[in-house]
Write an enzyme that holds these catalytic residues in place. Structure first.
Site, PDB file in Angstrom:
ATOM      1  N   ARG A 149       0.848  -1.191   0.000  1.00 49.78           N
ATOM      2  CA  ARG A 149       0.000   0.000   0.000  1.00 49.78           C
ATOM      3  C   ARG A 149       0.884   1.242   0.000  1.00 49.78           C
ATOM      4  O   ARG A 149       1.929   1.295   0.641  1.00 49.78           O
ATOM      5  CB  ARG A 149      -0.923   0.030   1.225  1.00 49.78           C
ATOM      6  CG  ARG A 149      -2.103  -0.922   1.144  1.00 49.78           C
ATOM      7  CD  ARG A 149      -3.119  -0.458   0.099  1.00 49.78           C
ATOM      8  NE  ARG A 149      -4.297  -1.320   0.024  1.00 49.78           N
ATOM      9  CZ  ARG A 149      -4.435  -2.342  -0.795  1.00 49.78           C
ATOM     10  NH1 ARG A 149      -3.434  -2.668  -1.605  1.00 49.78           N
ATOM     11  NH2 ARG A 149      -5.553  -3.049  -0.812  1.00 49.78           N
ATOM     12  N   GLU A 203      -3.742   7.595  -6.354  1.00 52.02           N
ATOM     13  CA  GLU A 203      -3.926   6.814  -7.575  1.00 52.02           C
ATOM     14  C   GLU A 203      -5.155   7.319  -8.319  1.00 52.02           C
ATOM     15  O   GLU A 203      -6.181   7.604  -7.693  1.00 52.02           O
ATOM     16  CB  GLU A 203      -4.083   5.324  -7.224  1.00 52.02           C
ATOM     17  CG  GLU A 203      -2.847   4.739  -6.536  1.00 52.02           C
ATOM     18  CD  GLU A 203      -3.008   3.259  -6.174  1.00 52.02           C
ATOM     19  OE1 GLU A 203      -4.049   2.659  -6.530  1.00 52.02           O
ATOM     20  OE2 GLU A 203      -2.109   2.704  -5.532  1.00 52.02           O
ATOM     21  N   HIS A 229      -1.019  -0.618 -10.012  1.00 53.20           N
ATOM     22  CA  HIS A 229      -1.740  -1.434  -9.015  1.00 53.20           C
ATOM     23  C   HIS A 229      -2.233  -2.746  -9.625  1.00 53.20           C
ATOM     24  O   HIS A 229      -3.421  -3.076  -9.607  1.00 53.20           O
ATOM     25  CB  HIS A 229      -2.918  -0.646  -8.433  1.00 53.20           C
ATOM     26  CG  HIS A 229      -3.250  -1.050  -7.026  1.00 53.20           C
ATOM     27  ND1 HIS A 229      -3.558  -0.136  -6.037  1.00 53.20           N
ATOM     28  CD2 HIS A 229      -3.327  -2.267  -6.439  1.00 53.20           C
ATOM     29  CE1 HIS A 229      -3.816  -0.783  -4.902  1.00 53.20           C
ATOM     30  NE2 HIS A 229      -3.683  -2.077  -5.128  1.00 53.20           N
TER      31      HIS A 229
END
Length: 390
Positions: free
Chosen positions: A295, A324, A343
């Site tokens: 993360r 993001e 991601h």
């Protein structure tokens, strides 16, 4: 106490008839068919179990068929009369739970349900929250080693330079030895790709794994073929358990000082938020690589950028960020020795199949009076009365 009742003639065991019709009721038996809302991506096999084996009334609106999460108001409308929710990324807030008056079970198709489910509010209402820890451990571990190789051996950069014309040109015929066998025609001299894009071998290096849960353990398992030494940092995993995975337990300072690669696989908690900052990056070798597939909140991203700009690290590979998507003018995108991916570490084909089975297995367990394997607050299950009318 809540009760689950089966229609007449069915038993309340794992061997109950696949055509059994379940329904939650506050008191007394009911013959109504249980209604389920699924907003997560679910496998066809899992959907078949819910619809065909159990006879549930399933509304399937997967995130994979939509451009974004359902707006809260629309989500609440979908939840009318729903008793079981299988959710992926919609926010299950206290307000949503207040509006979803019939909701009895939440199943979150993620490893960390607190990311989008208000666990405390669900617990207060006596609603168990099932989830799928380790669903993407294999996927993330595979991807992590891909990033380690891509960053260390500059595979991603070489791909980019070739595709953008830096290393393209007219083919060269080079039989330097005078025979028919051609030599390395891209060359090995100054400014050749061979000279500019070298990187270290892994054999004999030390890889530090921060977070030795399911993903960290899977990363360790894949390390064996590379001939590396493994250090691990995790305050919740003891030395003997780490040793079972050929990992030597150490504190974070030791790991940072000794590791040639540091890869992060910790959850975001109050104690891990911002775990890596200026001091931690300064403690690493100048020749080290930093990998994050966990993360973005675990690191001070600005501190990482500065460390890379100042050559305090040799490189990094990141799949997650503090914001993001990444802005198109983000400084990370200007750094040659940084591999960036959007991601993707958990985006393997098999992940949906895995979390689908885990969730439906636990729903089956709960409805059959057995304790589910993965539930966020087990105290809710202790108070979750399950009986069957035969």
């Amino acid at each position: 106490m809540r009760r689950v009742t089966l229609g007449s003639g069915h038993a309340s065991t794992a061997e109950a008839s696949p055509t059994a019709r379940w329904s939650f009721v506050a008191t007394g038996p009911s013959s109504s068919i249980m209604k389920i809302l699924v907003t997560a991506n679910l496998s066809s096999a899992a959907l078949s179990r819910l619809e065909d084996d159990y006879g549930f009334d399933v509304e399937y609106v997967p995130i994979g068929d939509r451009e974004s999460r359902l707006p809260e108001s629309e989500f609440i409308d979908h939840l009318e009369g729903v008793e079981i929710l299988i959710v992926g990324y919609e926010g299950v807030s206290e307000n949503v739970l207040t509006q979803a008056e019939d909701l009895e079970i939440i199943a979150c198709a993620r490893g960390g349900p607190d990311a989008n489910v208000d666990i405390a509010a669900a617990t207060e209402r006596g609603i168990p929250v099932l989830y799928a820890p380790g669903r993407n451990a294999v996927s993330v571990a595979d991807f992590t080693w891909g990033l380690i190789l891509a960053a260390g051996r500059q595979i991603a950069r070489a791909h980019h330079l070739l595709h953008t014309g830096t290393y393209t040109g007219d083919p060269i015929s080079d039989a330097a030895g005078g025979g028919e066998r051609e030599d390395v025609t891209w060359g090995v001299a100054k400014d050749s790709p061979f000279a500019n894009l070298k990187g270290p071998e892994l054999t004999g290096k030390t890889v530090g794994i921060v977070g030795m849960g399911a993903i960290g353990q899977a990363v360790a398992a894949r390390a064996q073929g590379f001939g590396v030494d493994l250090l691990g940092y995790d305050p919740y995993i003891d030395a003997d358990e780490m040793a079972d995975h050929d990992v030597t337990k150490g504190d974070l300072d030791e790991l940072l000082e000794k590791s040639d690669v540091v890869t992060v696989h910790a959850p975001v908690t109050d104690s891990t938020r911002g775990l890596f900052g200026t001091e931690e990056f300064a403690a690493m070798k100048d020749s080290a690589f930093f990998i994050n597939t966990a993360r973005g909140a675990l690191i001070d991203q600005d501190a990482l950028v500065k460390a890379l700009q100042n050559d305090e690290l040799q490189g990094a590979a990141l799949d997650v960020y503090d914001k993001e998507p990444l802005p198109d003018d983000h400084p990370l995108l200007d750094l040659d020795r940084v591999v960036t991916t959007p991601h993707l570490a958990g985006a393997a084909n098999e992940v949906v199949d895995r979390h689908s089975k885990m969730i439906v297995d636990d729903i089956d367990a709960l409805l059959n009076g057995r304790e589910p394997t993965h539930v966020a607050d087990k105290s809710v299950v202790d108070d979750f009365g399950l009986t069957a009318d035969n």
